[in-house]
Design an enzyme around this catalytic site. Sequence first.
Site, PDB file in Angstrom:
ATOM      1  N   ARG A 151       0.785  -1.328   0.180  1.00  0.00           N
ATOM      2  CA  ARG A 151       0.256   0.171   0.069  1.00  0.00           C
ATOM      3  C   ARG A 151       1.173   1.374   0.180  1.00  0.00           C
ATOM      4  O   ARG A 151       2.326   1.047   0.222  1.00  0.00           O
ATOM      5  CB  ARG A 151      -0.837   0.685   0.927  1.00  0.00           C
ATOM      6  CG  ARG A 151      -1.710  -0.960   1.692  1.00  0.00           C
ATOM      7  CD  ARG A 151      -2.548  -1.054   2.744  1.00  0.00           C
ATOM      8  NE  ARG A 151      -3.664  -1.849   2.752  1.00  0.00           N
ATOM      9  CZ  ARG A 151      -3.798  -3.540   3.629  1.00  0.00           C
ATOM     10  NH1 ARG A 151      -1.988  -3.627   4.202  1.00  0.00           N
ATOM     11  NH2 ARG A 151      -4.377  -3.956   3.334  1.00  0.00           N
ATOM     12  N   LYS A 175      -1.826  -2.151   8.217  1.00  0.00           N
ATOM     13  CA  LYS A 175      -3.127  -1.339   8.894  1.00  0.00           C
ATOM     14  C   LYS A 175      -3.861  -2.468   9.938  1.00  0.00           C
ATOM     15  O   LYS A 175      -3.282  -3.537   9.917  1.00  0.00           O
ATOM     16  CB  LYS A 175      -4.970  -2.146   7.719  1.00  0.00           C
ATOM     17  CG  LYS A 175      -4.719  -1.072   6.537  1.00  0.00           C
ATOM     18  CD  LYS A 175      -6.274  -1.328   5.803  1.00  0.00           C
ATOM     19  CE  LYS A 175      -6.086  -0.184   4.262  1.00  0.00           C
ATOM     20  NZ  LYS A 175      -7.401  -0.463   4.080  1.00  0.00           N
ATOM     21  N   HIS A 247      -2.364   2.734  -5.962  1.00  0.00           N
ATOM     22  CA  HIS A 247      -2.687   1.500  -5.930  1.00  0.00           C
ATOM     23  C   HIS A 247      -2.728   0.167  -7.182  1.00  0.00           C
ATOM     24  O   HIS A 247      -2.975  -1.163  -6.992  1.00  0.00           O
ATOM     25  CB  HIS A 247      -3.828   1.808  -5.142  1.00  0.00           C
ATOM     26  CG  HIS A 247      -5.149   0.552  -4.303  1.00  0.00           C
ATOM     27  ND1 HIS A 247      -4.505   0.699  -3.331  1.00  0.00           N
ATOM     28  CD2 HIS A 247      -5.710  -0.277  -4.386  1.00  0.00           C
ATOM     29  CE1 HIS A 247      -4.664  -1.010  -2.405  1.00  0.00           C
ATOM     30  NE2 HIS A 247      -5.861  -1.498  -3.162  1.00  0.00           N
ATOM     31  N   ARG A 250      -0.200  -2.382  -6.824  1.00  0.00           N
ATOM     32  CA  ARG A 250      -0.946  -3.110  -6.267  1.00  0.00           C
ATOM     33  C   ARG A 250      -1.329  -4.395  -6.799  1.00  0.00           C
ATOM     34  O   ARG A 250      -1.729  -5.782  -6.338  1.00  0.00           O
ATOM     35  CB  ARG A 250      -0.895  -2.741  -4.808  1.00  0.00           C
ATOM     36  CG  ARG A 250      -1.345  -3.232  -3.306  1.00  0.00           C
ATOM     37  CD  ARG A 250      -1.778  -2.535  -1.961  1.00  0.00           C
ATOM     38  NE  ARG A 250      -2.652  -3.483  -1.972  1.00  0.00           N
ATOM     39  CZ  ARG A 250      -2.160  -3.662  -0.369  1.00  0.00           C
ATOM     40  NH1 ARG A 250      -0.889  -4.403  -0.062  1.00  0.00           N
ATOM     41  NH2 ARG A 250      -3.397  -4.449   0.321  1.00  0.00           N
ATOM     42  N   HIS A 273      -3.997  -9.301   4.220  1.00  0.00           N
ATOM     43  CA  HIS A 273      -5.332  -9.899   3.946  1.00  0.00           C
ATOM     44  C   HIS A 273      -5.369 -10.437   5.479  1.00  0.00           C
ATOM     45  O   HIS A 273      -6.811 -10.864   5.737  1.00  0.00           O
ATOM     46  CB  HIS A 273      -5.797  -9.847   2.753  1.00  0.00           C
ATOM     47  CG  HIS A 273      -6.120  -9.068   1.831  1.00  0.00           C
ATOM     48  ND1 HIS A 273      -6.413  -8.452   0.359  1.00  0.00           N
ATOM     49  CD2 HIS A 273      -6.061  -7.387   2.139  1.00  0.00           C
ATOM     50  CE1 HIS A 273      -6.653  -7.672   0.181  1.00  0.00           C
ATOM     51  NE2 HIS A 273      -6.279  -7.032   1.185  1.00  0.00           N
ATOM     52  N   TYR A 282       8.283 -19.325  13.209  1.00  0.00           N
ATOM     53  CA  TYR A 282       7.283 -18.948  12.204  1.00  0.00           C
ATOM     54  C   TYR A 282       7.190 -18.593  11.078  1.00  0.00           C
ATOM     55  O   TYR A 282       6.926 -18.495   9.757  1.00  0.00           O
ATOM     56  CB  TYR A 282       5.793 -18.292  12.839  1.00  0.00           C
ATOM     57  CG  TYR A 282       4.218 -18.734  11.468  1.00  0.00           C
ATOM     58  CD1 TYR A 282       3.883 -17.275  10.763  1.00  0.00           C
ATOM     59  CD2 TYR A 282       3.449 -19.700  11.432  1.00  0.00           C
ATOM     60  CE1 TYR A 282       3.136 -17.669  10.394  1.00  0.00           C
ATOM     61  CE2 TYR A 282       3.326 -20.081  10.792  1.00  0.00           C
ATOM     62  CZ  TYR A 282       1.965 -18.650   9.929  1.00  0.00           C
ATOM     63  OH  TYR A 282       1.207 -19.120   8.744  1.00  0.00           O
TER      64      TYR A 282
END
Length: 302
Positions: A151, A175, A247, A250, A273, A282
């Site tokens: 982003r 985000k 964007h 992206r 997301h 991990y």
Amino acid sequence: MRQIPDITSLIRGFKGYLSLQRGLSSNTVESYVFDVTKLIDYLVEEGVPLREVNYVQLENFAAALYDLGIADTSRKRVISGTKAFFHFLKIEGYIETDPSVLLETPRLGRHLPEVLSVEEINALIDAIDPATAEAERNHAIIETMYGCGLRVSELVELEISRINFEELYMVVHGKGNKERMVPMSPVSVECISDYLRNSRSLLKIKRGEENILFLNRRGHRLTRQMIFTMIRRLADAAGINRPISPHTLRHSFATHLLEGGANLRAIQQMLGHESISTTEIYIHMDTSRLREEMLLHHPRNK
């Protein structure tokens, strides 16, 4: 009901159905089969057997494609292939009801989808004037946004210390204050390295901005509007006559990865997301798997 065969046999039967009963061209058949494998991968990740798939799960799959910014034309084809697949399963007696009957195919508007081709990405880069002081920086910005799917807000806040140049990944603050690991292509790393070594090293950097990667000529971090303006000017210079924004890069990243064969879940994770664990073990495992998807399926690595 008939027993559902193994995936290889099922796909073979589906191809025969598309070719012989539907009379579709070989290119369309291959595209539908390619898309259905994406659906199957998604269902496996969700732990949903084919016989238990319902409309809501297919809607979630379609929503995932939309959330990733996949071009309308690509989503339309994927949904069409999905509907053909479940119709095939029903007429062959593998399922009792077709859960895709009510699934809506995306309607294509008259506007062009906000996705650039690889050739248009190259045209953007070629439009950068090499004589300007910002040439290396702007090249690195485009390669980073397109190569990592960032982003614009994530790009302007990107910190040098969050980039692992040896392992080819960056840590992005996204985000909701969530951090994620994003694999980097060798091209992105090379462009950033050149920028750091050359033009950025000549700047008089303002206090507090030392760790911010992309800076303006006065040594301050860039604003989102600066990135928008840069992309639009380059698009004009490259002859791309439709609305382009950061964007768009992206969206292009996600669409090209999907079209190249990348796993839908991997694309979701790269775009941020889904939340991922930030434990060291991990992170190492996840980055390795995502990097493999990136290196195998992103156009910059072919």
